[in-house]
Write a protein that holds these residues in place. Structure first.
Motif, mmCIF file in Angstrom:
data_model
loop_
_atom_site.group_PDB
_atom_site.id
_atom_site.type_symbol
_atom_site.label_atom_id
_atom_site.label_comp_id
_atom_site.label_asym_id
_atom_site.label_seq_id
_atom_site.Cartn_x
_atom_site.Cartn_y
_atom_site.Cartn_z
ATOM 1 N N TYR A 58 0.862 -1.180 0.000
ATOM 2 C CA TYR A 58 0.000 0.000 0.000
ATOM 3 C C TYR A 58 0.898 1.230 0.000
ATOM 4 O O TYR A 58 1.764 1.377 0.856
ATOM 5 C CB TYR A 58 -0.916 -0.008 1.226
ATOM 6 N N LEU A 59 0.673 2.102 -0.965
ATOM 7 C CA LEU A 59 1.556 3.243 -1.174
ATOM 8 C C LEU A 59 1.008 4.508 -0.549
ATOM 9 O O LEU A 59 -0.202 4.651 -0.331
ATOM 10 C CB LEU A 59 1.774 3.456 -2.672
ATOM 11 N N SER A 60 1.906 5.422 -0.319
ATOM 12 C CA SER A 60 1.549 6.728 0.216
ATOM 13 C C SER A 60 0.604 7.446 -0.750
ATOM 14 O O SER A 60 0.765 7.346 -1.963
ATOM 15 C CB SER A 60 2.821 7.558 0.405
ATOM 16 N N PRO A 61 -0.374 8.196 -0.224
ATOM 17 C CA PRO A 61 -1.256 8.980 -1.100
ATOM 18 C C PRO A 61 -0.477 9.998 -1.948
ATOM 19 O O PRO A 61 -0.952 10.424 -2.991
ATOM 20 C CB PRO A 61 -2.198 9.689 -0.127
ATOM 21 N N ASP A 62 0.719 10.373 -1.494
ATOM 22 C CA ASP A 62 1.553 11.308 -2.252
ATOM 23 C C ASP A 62 2.415 10.593 -3.279
ATOM 24 O O ASP A 62 3.276 11.208 -3.896
ATOM 25 C CB ASP A 62 2.480 12.079 -1.296
ATOM 26 N N GLY A 63 2.180 9.293 -3.466
ATOM 27 C CA GLY A 63 3.007 8.467 -4.342
ATOM 28 C C GLY A 63 2.692 8.611 -5.818
ATOM 29 O O GLY A 63 2.261 9.666 -6.275
ATOM 30 N N PRO A 64 2.855 7.520 -6.551
ATOM 31 C CA PRO A 64 2.820 7.570 -8.013
ATOM 32 C C PRO A 64 1.440 7.667 -8.658
ATOM 33 O O PRO A 64 1.343 7.652 -9.877
ATOM 34 C CB PRO A 64 3.504 6.265 -8.405
ATOM 35 N N GLY A 65 0.380 7.735 -7.881
ATOM 36 C CA GLY A 65 -0.941 7.866 -8.483
ATOM 37 C C GLY A 65 -1.791 6.610 -8.379
ATOM 38 O O GLY A 65 -2.939 6.609 -8.784
ATOM 39 N N PHE A 66 -1.250 5.536 -7.857
ATOM 40 C CA PHE A 66 -2.062 4.356 -7.559
ATOM 41 C C PHE A 66 -1.798 3.979 -6.112
ATOM 42 O O PHE A 66 -0.742 4.262 -5.554
ATOM 43 C CB PHE A 66 -1.791 3.187 -8.514
ATOM 44 N N SER A 67 -2.808 3.383 -5.486
ATOM 45 C CA SER A 67 -2.736 3.194 -4.040
ATOM 46 C C SER A 67 -2.111 1.878 -3.609
ATOM 47 O O SER A 67 -1.630 1.771 -2.473
ATOM 48 C CB SER A 67 -4.136 3.309 -3.438
ATOM 49 N N SER A 68 -2.096 0.883 -4.494
ATOM 50 C CA SER A 68 -1.536 -0.408 -4.094
ATOM 51 C C SER A 68 -1.176 -1.236 -5.318
ATOM 52 O O SER A 68 -1.604 -0.939 -6.433
ATOM 53 C CB SER A 68 -2.539 -1.185 -3.236
ATOM 54 N N TYR A 69 -0.387 -2.252 -5.055
ATOM 55 C CA TYR A 69 -0.083 -3.254 -6.077
ATOM 56 C C TYR A 69 0.402 -4.509 -5.374
ATOM 57 O O TYR A 69 0.752 -4.476 -4.196
ATOM 58 C CB TYR A 69 0.952 -2.756 -7.086
#
Length: 156
Positions: A58-69
């Motif tokens: 789960y990625l930071s909301p300030d990340g690359p534009g998607f929330s998870s992978y």
């Protein structure tokens, strides 16, 4: 379309110490604890950290534009000190990438030091070629630097 990015960092630690972290689930735990602006949490979907392990990140909301992978450990070579993971669901696969592989290699330099090489290899559909600009080695560099600092602060 094919692409590749890589980066190297010399670390003042034994190759075995670096490998002990990056070859296991310790790496994901350390990233979440130390740099939550990259990965905020992870779930083990399957496996114990060896080949075949699947993590949902789960990625930071300030990340690359998607929330998870989700990524799958496709190689964990304890002799050559090479680990590979591939994105198997979500993330970059949702924006035209057909393959996104991350490879970590630890190269023993002797005398308490090693080189950690991180590589991203990707393939994508030609019609999404503009999205290649989203590929960045910077998050992996942050991870490498974090592991180096952690090892420095936790030397026996």
């Amino acid at each position: 379309m094919l692409g590749q990015l890589s980066s190297e960092l010399k670390i003042s630690a034994e190759a075995s110490q670096v490998w002990e972290i990056i070859s296991t689930l310790k790496l994901a735990k350390l990233v979440v604890e130390e740099i939550p602006d990259v990965v905020t949490k992870f779930d083990v979907v399957e496996g114990d950290g060896g080949v075949g392990t699947v993590l949902k990140l789960y990625l930071s909301p300030d990340g690359p534009g998607f929330s998870s992978y989700s990524e799958k450990f496709t190689k964990v070579d304890h002799e050559k000190l090479v680990k590979e993971t591939e994105v198997v669901e979500g993330g970059v696969l949702d924006i035209g990438f057909t393959k996104y592989l991350i490879r970590f290699e630890v190269i023993d330099k002797g005398e308490g030091s090693c080189i950690w090489k991180s590589t991203i290899e990707y393939e994508m559909k030609e019609e999404f070629a503009a999205n290649a600009s989203l590929v960045s080695i910077k998050p992996l560099e942050s991870i490498m630097e974090t592991v180096e600092k952690w090892l420095t602060n936790h030397k026996a």
